[in-house]
Every structure is written in C-alpha cells, then in structure tokens.
Motif scaffolding. Structure first.
Motif, PDB file in Angstrom:
ATOM      1  N   SER A 266     -45.889  19.843  11.762  1.00 48.15           N
ATOM      2  CA  SER A 266     -45.812  19.113  11.177  1.00 48.15           C
ATOM      3  C   SER A 266     -45.865  20.248   9.581  1.00 48.15           C
ATOM      4  CB  SER A 266     -45.840  18.134  10.341  1.00 48.15           C
ATOM      5  OG  SER A 266     -45.855  17.484   9.010  1.00 48.15           O
ATOM      6  N   ALA A 267     -46.692  20.797   9.984  1.00 45.41           N
ATOM      7  CA  ALA A 267     -46.903  22.191   8.285  1.00 45.41           C
ATOM      8  C   ALA A 267     -46.528  22.871   8.967  1.00 45.41           C
ATOM      9  CB  ALA A 267     -48.347  22.779   9.064  1.00 45.41           C
ATOM     10  N   TRP A 268     -45.879  23.782   9.489  1.00 49.58           N
ATOM     11  CA  TRP A 268     -45.262  24.635  10.651  1.00 49.58           C
ATOM     12  C   TRP A 268     -44.137  24.191  10.704  1.00 49.58           C
ATOM     13  CZ3 TRP A 268     -41.512  24.973  14.429  1.00 49.58           C
ATOM     14  CH2 TRP A 268     -40.613  25.999  14.318  1.00 49.58           C
ATOM     15  N   LEU A 269     -43.372  22.882  10.411  1.00 51.67           N
ATOM     16  CA  LEU A 269     -41.963  22.160  10.030  1.00 51.67           C
ATOM     17  C   LEU A 269     -41.496  22.761   8.722  1.00 51.67           C
ATOM     18  CD1 LEU A 269     -41.565  19.234  11.880  1.00 51.67           C
ATOM     19  CD2 LEU A 269     -40.686  21.201  12.629  1.00 51.67           C
TER      20      LEU A 269
ATOM     21  N   LEU B 224     -40.527  10.228   2.079  1.00 52.17           N
ATOM     22  CA  LEU B 224     -39.355   9.851   2.567  1.00 52.17           C
ATOM     23  C   LEU B 224     -39.674  10.162   3.142  1.00 52.17           C
ATOM     24  CD1 LEU B 224     -37.042   7.546   0.018  1.00 52.17           C
ATOM     25  CD2 LEU B 224     -38.710   6.864   1.528  1.00 52.17           C
ATOM     26  N   LEU B 225     -39.245  11.550   2.913  1.00 51.51           N
ATOM     27  CA  LEU B 225     -38.889  12.897   4.738  1.00 51.51           C
ATOM     28  C   LEU B 225     -40.209  13.140   5.164  1.00 51.51           C
ATOM     29  CD1 LEU B 225     -36.463  15.035   2.565  1.00 51.51           C
ATOM     30  CD2 LEU B 225     -35.974  13.206   4.414  1.00 51.51           C
ATOM     31  N   PHE B 226     -41.015  13.137   4.530  1.00 51.52           N
ATOM     32  CA  PHE B 226     -42.260  13.057   5.746  1.00 51.52           C
ATOM     33  C   PHE B 226     -42.575  11.441   6.514  1.00 51.52           C
ATOM     34  CE2 PHE B 226     -46.092  15.826   5.018  1.00 51.52           C
ATOM     35  CZ  PHE B 226     -45.364  17.058   5.225  1.00 51.52           C
ATOM     36  N   PHE B 227     -42.489  10.331   6.340  1.00 51.93           N
ATOM     37  CA  PHE B 227     -42.428   9.609   6.449  1.00 51.93           C
ATOM     38  C   PHE B 227     -41.701   9.601   7.864  1.00 51.93           C
ATOM     39  CE2 PHE B 227     -40.925   5.121   8.150  1.00 51.93           C
ATOM     40  CZ  PHE B 227     -43.038   4.959   8.240  1.00 51.93           C
ATOM     41  N   VAL B 228     -40.339  10.178   7.351  1.00 52.38           N
ATOM     42  CA  VAL B 228     -39.368   9.260   8.643  1.00 52.38           C
ATOM     43  C   VAL B 228     -39.448  10.632   9.923  1.00 52.38           C
ATOM     44  CG1 VAL B 228     -37.300  10.794   8.957  1.00 52.38           C
ATOM     45  CG2 VAL B 228     -37.289   8.919   7.253  1.00 52.38           C
ATOM     46  N   ARG B 229     -40.318  12.279   8.587  1.00 51.36           N
ATOM     47  CA  ARG B 229     -41.151  13.144   9.885  1.00 51.36           C
ATOM     48  C   ARG B 229     -41.833  12.256  11.304  1.00 51.36           C
ATOM     49  NH1 ARG B 229     -43.067  18.761   7.513  1.00 51.36           N
ATOM     50  NH2 ARG B 229     -40.991  18.871   6.845  1.00 51.36           N
ATOM     51  N   HIS B 230     -42.434  11.956   9.915  1.00 49.59           N
ATOM     52  CA  HIS B 230     -44.017  12.197  11.094  1.00 49.59           C
ATOM     53  C   HIS B 230     -44.083  10.646  11.796  1.00 49.59           C
ATOM     54  CE1 HIS B 230     -47.436  14.446   9.318  1.00 49.59           C
ATOM     55  NE2 HIS B 230     -46.486  14.538   8.613  1.00 49.59           N
ATOM     56  N   VAL B 231     -42.782   9.769  11.987  1.00 49.97           N
ATOM     57  CA  VAL B 231     -42.890   8.706  12.876  1.00 49.97           C
ATOM     58  C   VAL B 231     -41.850   9.543  13.927  1.00 49.97           C
ATOM     59  CG1 VAL B 231     -40.770   6.407  12.990  1.00 49.97           C
ATOM     60  CG2 VAL B 231     -42.268   6.882  11.018  1.00 49.97           C
ATOM     61  N   SER B 232     -40.960  10.038  13.687  1.00 48.73           N
ATOM     62  CA  SER B 232     -40.182  11.254  14.902  1.00 48.73           C
ATOM     63  C   SER B 232     -41.109  11.730  15.362  1.00 48.73           C
ATOM     64  CB  SER B 232     -39.155  12.344  13.998  1.00 48.73           C
ATOM     65  OG  SER B 232     -39.671  13.414  13.334  1.00 48.73           O
ATOM     66  N   LEU B 233     -42.305  11.909  14.981  1.00 45.01           N
ATOM     67  CA  LEU B 233     -43.570  13.100  16.352  1.00 45.01           C
ATOM     68  C   LEU B 233     -44.306  12.018  16.571  1.00 45.01           C
ATOM     69  CD1 LEU B 233     -44.545  15.123  13.391  1.00 45.01           C
ATOM     70  CD2 LEU B 233     -42.688  15.957  15.268  1.00 45.01           C
ATOM     71  N   VAL B 234     -44.327  10.401  16.948  1.00 47.74           N
ATOM     72  CA  VAL B 234     -44.897  10.562  17.392  1.00 47.74           C
ATOM     73  C   VAL B 234     -44.165   9.865  18.820  1.00 47.74           C
ATOM     74  CG1 VAL B 234     -45.447   7.226  17.959  1.00 47.74           C
ATOM     75  CG2 VAL B 234     -45.129   8.548  15.500  1.00 47.74           C
ATOM     76  N   ARG B 235     -45.157  10.007  19.835  1.00 50.31           N
ATOM     77  CA  ARG B 235     -44.431  10.719  21.781  1.00 50.31           C
ATOM     78  C   ARG B 235     -44.513   9.008  21.540  1.00 50.31           C
ATOM     79  NH1 ARG B 235     -43.773  14.631  25.198  1.00 50.31           N
ATOM     80  NH2 ARG B 235     -41.985  13.467  26.946  1.00 50.31           N
TER      81      ARG B 235
END
Length: 199
Positions: A134-137, A28-39
C-alpha cells in the motif's frame, strides 16, 4: 488549518472544511484500496465490510462535519460502488456500470480475490506485506501498478501452459482491465469511462 471550539480547558480542534474534505477523501480511498488488497473474502467477510463502510461514511459525516458525504465526489462514489462490487461475479465485471466509479487499480487488485492461489498478487511475488505494498502504491502510477500485475498474470499463464491446464476466467478479465489502463494513460480519471471496457 482549523478552529477550536468548547469551554476553557476542553477545546477541540475543528478542521477547516477544506482540510476535513481532504482527510475524508484520503480515508475513503484508503479504505477502498485496503479492501481491494484482501485476498480471501468469504461471504460473511463481505457483509462485515459493507457494515464497516456504512460506519465509516457515518463517522466522516459526524466527526468531520461533512454533510452530505456525497460532496466528496469521486472518493465517495468509489466507496458506494465498492459495496455491490464485492458481491459481483467475475463474469459480470466488465459489463458493470460500477466500474465507472471505481479506481482501475482497486478493480485489478480486488480481482485477485476471485483468482486461484496459483495466481500470486504483486505483493506476494515481491515478498511484501499488504501494508508495505500500500505504501508502494502511494508512490507509483496506475501504469506501474499494472506492470506489476501483468507480471503476475504472465507468470501464471506460463505456468498453466507448462502444465497443460486452462487459465482461470479471471485472467482474461484482468488482462482486459489492464489493457484499458494502457489506453487511457494520457487521459487519467477516477474510474472507467462509459463504454471503455467494451471490445
């Protein structure tokens, strides 16, 4: 750990409740993160993402045997808050109660989708692809993330000043969210506390 079920020759490993909850929270947290990275997020793209969120929530319940999904706590609340947050206009962000359930870093990164192209993301500025960032995060604190975001905001503001143009309104919103991160470093939590974003 876990247990296996099924007939001989067709056993399926069923994760323990604790392992299932850990895996589901991470998803769930990965999904939220990756959505937030969509420019670039179009309205149609936002609608597709909300459909994906519903399918993810369903899959977690069915395949990881987590009923109800609400039992996951903060990660589940973040996913649910993300749906309406995607459709929120910049001017409504700071007053939104949705921020109480969203990770501050996700809020900051999502706001780039509202920004002009001249405001580069931290990963664009560092020459990284979103998966690399994301890996850096995973290895850095939200204060360190904010430092990188602040660098992009400062560079953008300096560019606007040199051109004699005004900064986009999203700049002020992001600066305010970052200031809250600075203030709360000694009291970390999953989201913003009520009233924390008020001047």
């Amino acid at each position: 750990g876990g247990r296996s079920v099924g007939t001989e020759g067709s056993r399926i490993l069923v994760p323990s409740a604790r392992a299932a909850a850990t895996l589901a929270s991470r998803c769930l947290l990965f999904f939220v993160r990756h959505v937030s990275l969509v420019r670039k997020l179009s309205e149609n793209g936002k609608l597709r993402l909300t459909k994906d969120m519903a399918e993810l929530e369903h899959a977690i319940g069915v395949h990881l045997h987590l009923h109800p999904a609400e039992s996951l706590g903060a990660p589940y609340r973040a996913l649910r808050a993300l749906r309406p947050f995607l459709f929120l206009q910049v001017e409504g962000v700071l007053a939104s109660p949705l921020l109480e359930d969203l990770p501050p870093v996700a809020v900051l990164l999502h706001l780039y989708s509202h920004a002009p192209k001249e405001l580069a993301t931290p990963y664009q500025r560092a020459g990284l692809a979103p998966p690399q960032y994301s890996a850096w995060l995973d290895k850095h604190t939200e204060v360190e993330v904010w430092t990188g975001v602040r660098g992009t905001l400062d560079a953008y503001a300096a560019s606007c000043k040199s051109k004699g143009t005004a900064v986009d309104p999203v700049w002020g919103v992001m600066m305010h969210v970052g200031a809250v991160i600075d203030r709360r470093t000694s009291h970390p939590g999953p989201g913003f506390e009520e009233g924390e974003l008020k001047f």
